[in-house]
Design a protein around this motif. Structure first.
Motif, PDB file in Angstrom:
ATOM      1  N   THR A  25     -15.126 -33.055   3.244  1.00 12.79           N
ATOM      2  CA  THR A  25     -15.957 -32.749   4.415  1.00 12.79           C
ATOM      3  C   THR A  25     -15.135 -32.430   5.659  1.00 12.79           C
ATOM      4  O   THR A  25     -15.649 -31.818   6.590  1.00 12.79           O
ATOM      5  N   TYR A  26     -13.857 -32.824   5.671  1.00 15.67           N
ATOM      6  CA  TYR A  26     -13.054 -32.534   6.865  1.00 15.67           C
ATOM      7  C   TYR A  26     -11.664 -31.971   6.544  1.00 15.67           C
ATOM      8  O   TYR A  26     -10.887 -31.684   7.457  1.00 15.67           O
ATOM      9  N   THR A  27     -11.352 -31.812   5.262  1.00 16.55           N
ATOM     10  CA  THR A  27     -10.110 -31.156   4.856  1.00 16.55           C
ATOM     11  C   THR A  27     -10.461 -29.990   3.942  1.00 16.55           C
ATOM     12  O   THR A  27     -11.622 -29.814   3.561  1.00 16.55           O
ATOM     13  N   LYS A  28      -9.455 -29.220   3.566  1.00 12.68           N
ATOM     14  CA  LYS A  28      -9.684 -28.089   2.675  1.00 12.68           C
ATOM     15  C   LYS A  28      -9.593 -28.477   1.202  1.00 12.68           C
ATOM     16  O   LYS A  28      -9.692 -27.624   0.326  1.00 12.68           O
ATOM     17  N   VAL A  29      -9.407 -29.752   0.939  1.00 17.14           N
ATOM     18  CA  VAL A  29      -9.328 -30.207  -0.442  1.00 17.14           C
ATOM     19  C   VAL A  29     -10.695 -30.055  -1.114  1.00 17.14           C
ATOM     20  O   VAL A  29     -11.734 -30.260  -0.490  1.00 17.14           O
ATOM     21  N   THR A  30     -10.687 -29.646  -2.363  1.00 18.05           N
ATOM     22  CA  THR A  30     -11.938 -29.465  -3.094  1.00 18.05           C
ATOM     23  C   THR A  30     -12.413 -30.803  -3.656  1.00 18.05           C
ATOM     24  O   THR A  30     -11.653 -31.777  -3.720  1.00 18.05           O
ATOM     25  N   GLU A  31     -13.671 -30.847  -4.070  1.00 16.10           N
ATOM     26  CA  GLU A  31     -14.203 -32.072  -4.674  1.00 16.10           C
ATOM     27  C   GLU A  31     -13.409 -32.433  -5.931  1.00 16.10           C
ATOM     28  O   GLU A  31     -13.142 -33.612  -6.196  1.00 16.10           O
ATOM     29  N   LYS A  32     -13.031 -31.421  -6.696  1.00 19.08           N
ATOM     30  CA  LYS A  32     -12.256 -31.664  -7.918  1.00 19.08           C
ATOM     31  C   LYS A  32     -10.895 -32.274  -7.587  1.00 19.08           C
ATOM     32  O   LYS A  32     -10.447 -33.227  -8.237  1.00 19.08           O
ATOM     33  N   GLN A  33     -10.223 -31.723  -6.589  1.00 18.50           N
ATOM     34  CA  GLN A  33      -8.930 -32.248  -6.189  1.00 18.50           C
ATOM     35  C   GLN A  33      -9.061 -33.656  -5.622  1.00 18.50           C
ATOM     36  O   GLN A  33      -8.240 -34.534  -5.912  1.00 18.50           O
ATOM     37  N   ALA A  34     -10.099 -33.868  -4.819  1.00 14.74           N
ATOM     38  CA  ALA A  34     -10.309 -35.177  -4.205  1.00 14.74           C
ATOM     39  C   ALA A  34     -10.520 -36.270  -5.242  1.00 14.74           C
ATOM     40  O   ALA A  34     -10.162 -37.431  -5.025  1.00 14.74           O
TER      41      ALA A  34
ATOM     42  N   SER B 249     -14.215 -44.387  -4.145  1.00  8.10           N
ATOM     43  CA  SER B 249     -14.975 -43.138  -4.308  1.00  8.10           C
ATOM     44  C   SER B 249     -15.512 -42.643  -2.969  1.00  8.10           C
ATOM     45  O   SER B 249     -15.738 -41.444  -2.786  1.00  8.10           O
ATOM     46  N   VAL B 250     -15.701 -43.557  -2.018  1.00 11.70           N
ATOM     47  CA  VAL B 250     -16.145 -43.160  -0.678  1.00 11.70           C
ATOM     48  C   VAL B 250     -15.088 -42.270  -0.037  1.00 11.70           C
ATOM     49  O   VAL B 250     -15.404 -41.259   0.598  1.00 11.70           O
ATOM     50  N   VAL B 251     -13.825 -42.631  -0.219  1.00 11.97           N
ATOM     51  CA  VAL B 251     -12.714 -41.836   0.310  1.00 11.97           C
ATOM     52  C   VAL B 251     -12.716 -40.458  -0.341  1.00 11.97           C
ATOM     53  O   VAL B 251     -12.605 -39.427   0.338  1.00 11.97           O
ATOM     54  N   ARG B 252     -12.860 -40.440  -1.634  1.00 12.47           N
ATOM     55  CA  ARG B 252     -12.805 -39.171  -2.376  1.00 12.47           C
ATOM     56  C   ARG B 252     -13.998 -38.270  -2.033  1.00 12.47           C
ATOM     57  O   ARG B 252     -13.870 -37.041  -2.011  1.00 12.47           O
ATOM     58  N   ASP B 253     -15.138 -38.871  -1.754  1.00 13.88           N
ATOM     59  CA  ASP B 253     -16.330 -38.089  -1.416  1.00 13.88           C
ATOM     60  C   ASP B 253     -16.245 -37.471  -0.024  1.00 13.88           C
ATOM     61  O   ASP B 253     -16.769 -36.370   0.212  1.00 13.88           O
TER      62      ASP B 253
ATOM     63  N   ALA C  63     -10.590 -43.307   7.453  1.00 17.57           N
ATOM     64  CA  ALA C  63     -11.349 -44.421   8.027  1.00 17.57           C
ATOM     65  C   ALA C  63     -12.110 -43.972   9.272  1.00 17.57           C
ATOM     66  O   ALA C  63     -13.214 -44.455   9.545  1.00 17.57           O
ATOM     67  N   LEU C  64     -11.516 -43.056  10.021  1.00 16.16           N
ATOM     68  CA  LEU C  64     -12.172 -42.512  11.214  1.00 16.16           C
ATOM     69  C   LEU C  64     -13.478 -41.814  10.841  1.00 16.16           C
ATOM     70  O   LEU C  64     -14.519 -42.025  11.478  1.00 16.16           O
ATOM     71  N   TYR C  65     -13.426 -41.007   9.787  1.00 20.12           N
ATOM     72  CA  TYR C  65     -14.614 -40.261   9.363  1.00 20.12           C
ATOM     73  C   TYR C  65     -15.637 -41.164   8.663  1.00 20.12           C
ATOM     74  O   TYR C  65     -16.847 -40.963   8.814  1.00 20.12           O
ATOM     75  N   ILE C  66     -15.167 -42.149   7.932  1.00 26.75           N
ATOM     76  CA  ILE C  66     -16.097 -43.111   7.327  1.00 26.75           C
ATOM     77  C   ILE C  66     -16.845 -43.854   8.423  1.00 26.75           C
ATOM     78  O   ILE C  66     -18.076 -44.011   8.368  1.00 26.75           O
TER      79      ILE C  66
ATOM     80  N   ALA D  22     -14.533 -49.793   8.267  1.00 31.62           N
ATOM     81  CA  ALA D  22     -14.405 -48.591   7.435  1.00 31.62           C
ATOM     82  C   ALA D  22     -13.335 -48.776   6.374  1.00 31.62           C
ATOM     83  O   ALA D  22     -13.504 -48.356   5.226  1.00 31.62           O
ATOM     84  N   VAL D  23     -12.230 -49.413   6.740  1.00 34.63           N
ATOM     85  CA  VAL D  23     -11.154 -49.684   5.779  1.00 34.63           C
ATOM     86  C   VAL D  23     -11.662 -50.601   4.671  1.00 34.63           C
ATOM     87  O   VAL D  23     -11.349 -50.414   3.487  1.00 34.63           O
ATOM     88  N   ARG D  24     -12.474 -51.571   5.038  1.00 30.17           N
ATOM     89  CA  ARG D  24     -13.043 -52.483   4.042  1.00 30.17           C
ATOM     90  C   ARG D  24     -13.898 -51.706   3.035  1.00 30.17           C
ATOM     91  O   ARG D  24     -13.839 -51.950   1.825  1.00 30.17           O
ATOM     92  N   ILE D  25     -14.677 -50.761   3.530  1.00 31.47           N
ATOM     93  CA  ILE D  25     -15.497 -49.923   2.649  1.00 31.47           C
ATOM     94  C   ILE D  25     -14.602 -49.122   1.712  1.00 31.47           C
ATOM     95  O   ILE D  25     -14.855 -49.024   0.511  1.00 31.47           O
ATOM     96  N   ALA D  26     -13.529 -48.526   2.267  1.00 29.32           N
ATOM     97  CA  ALA D  26     -12.602 -47.717   1.464  1.00 29.32           C
ATOM     98  C   ALA D  26     -11.915 -48.553   0.389  1.00 29.32           C
ATOM     99  O   ALA D  26     -11.700 -48.085  -0.733  1.00 29.32           O
ATOM    100  N   GLU D  27     -11.560 -49.778   0.732  1.00 27.64           N
ATOM    101  CA  GLU D  27     -10.888 -50.653  -0.230  1.00 27.64           C
ATOM    102  C   GLU D  27     -11.829 -51.070  -1.352  1.00 27.64           C
ATOM    103  O   GLU D  27     -11.435 -51.138  -2.513  1.00 27.64           O
ATOM    104  N   GLU D  28     -13.075 -51.368  -0.995  1.00 26.91           N
ATOM    105  CA  GLU D  28     -14.038 -51.837  -1.988  1.00 26.91           C
ATOM    106  C   GLU D  28     -14.535 -50.721  -2.886  1.00 26.91           C
ATOM    107  O   GLU D  28     -14.877 -50.951  -4.047  1.00 26.91           O
ATOM    108  N   ASP D  29     -14.583 -49.495  -2.361  1.00 27.29           N
ATOM    109  CA  ASP D  29     -15.094 -48.374  -3.135  1.00 27.29           C
ATOM    110  C   ASP D  29     -14.305 -47.102  -2.821  1.00 27.29           C
ATOM    111  O   ASP D  29     -14.698 -46.324  -1.951  1.00 27.29           O
TER     112      ASP D  29
END
Length: 304
Positions: A253-262, A245-249, A36-39, A236-243
């Motif tokens: 950008t700020y962790t080492k997780v890959t797009e596939k893993q996300a 995919s925003v979290v996964r996208d 939510a901080l990054y969103i 930001a939490v409202r955006i994450a709850e509604e979509d």
């Protein structure tokens, strides 16, 4: 390793940032807890509220506690509640809870073992080496409660930062790891590790895990700034709850997780507001297990 933290002054007042906006320096872990901080940052929600939020990454929330106590930073995002509530009780830091980060959800934190491990059941973990991010903290607190419910013995906890857990498991330095997303999925993906038990299962389902923590000194002198911060995070939490995919996208950008893993990780609960009743579940559990010597009423620590 702790990144150098920018001092924000010790007078309790927010400093002026870009274009006259109020500067808020936040230490944050590269975990899903902070999404939510990054969103809010990337969607301009902080800017809309007149804030210039500057994020400093740390590997463990414990590392940021001294800087927060000294006023070198204004807040810690994804702060492990157990660490900071203990610091509050001990008088190290008079904490204030600005917002919740996450609550436990199915499969977002799990105990993993190598695919060929002899550990087949939770009972087999007794006496074995289990990696947690920080000793005597929310992971061992909640997992010990799961073990007690199942009537089995405890492992020997070893402190290993989340980003290093996969390597430690692979090299046999520990017998199992208690990993949270996105590391949970990445360790399973890269090492073909096997899930032994869901760390979010009964009796600790949906329990609060981490939050946005500040000090009473900062909170008392910056009420308007923190109210603006709360509004931005809530949006930001409202955006994450509604979509989702925003979290996964945003995770890669700020962790080492890959797009596939996300794309496939299990998401936690992102609460829009702080719930004192839910936090009391955690403080009661801490008192039960001896992590607090006396009761703490979370309602008295909330920034309203």
């Amino acid at each position: 390793m702790l990144v150098a933290l920018t001092a924000c002054g010790d007078d309790g007042d927010s400093s002026s940032g870009a274009e006259g906006r109020e500067t808020v320096t936040v230490a944050a872990l590269p975990l899903i807890d902070c999404v939510a901080l990054y969103i809010a940052r990337d969607r301009g929600l902080f800017e809309k509220e007149g804030l210039d939020v500057r994020i400093q990454q740390v590997q463990q929330s414990l590392q940021a506690l001294p800087a927060l106590a000294k006023g070198q930073i204004d807040m810690v995002a994804s702060a492990n509640y157990v660490t900071y509530l203990q610091a509050h009780e001990q008088g190290t830091l008079d904490v204030r809870i600005v917002a919740e980060a996450i609550r436990a959800a199915p499969r977002m934190m799990e105990v993993l073992v190598p695919a060929d491990s002899d550990i087949k059941t939770v009972a087999d973990l007794e006496g074995k080496r289990l990696a947690v991010n920080t000793l005597n903290n929310v992971q061992s607190l909640t997992f010990d409660e799961i073990l007690e419910k199942q009537g089995v013995g405890r492992p020997v906890y070893r402190a290993i930062p989340f980003p290093q857990m996969g390597a430690a498991l692979d090299k046999g330095q520990v017998d199992a790891v208690h990993a949270v997303e996105p590391y949970d999925s990445s360790i399973q993906d890269e090492l073909k590790a096997r899930v032994l038990v869901d760390g979010s299962s009964a009796p600790v389902e949906a329990i609060p895990l981490s939050g946005y923590i500040s000090s009473s000194k900062y909170a008392d002198g910056n009420a308007k700034t923190l109210a603006a911060f709360q509004r931005a995070v809530k949006a930001a939490v409202r955006i994450a709850e509604e979509d989702p995919s925003v979290v996964r996208d945003i995770l890669p950008t700020y962790t080492k997780v890959t797009e596939k893993q996300a794309a496939s990780i299990d998401l936690p609960v992102f609460p829009p507001t702080v719930d004192a009743a839910q936090l009391t579940r955690l403080t009661d559990l801490m008192e039960k297990q001896g992590m607090l010597k006396k009761p703490i009423d979370p309602a008295t620590l909330m920034v309203k």
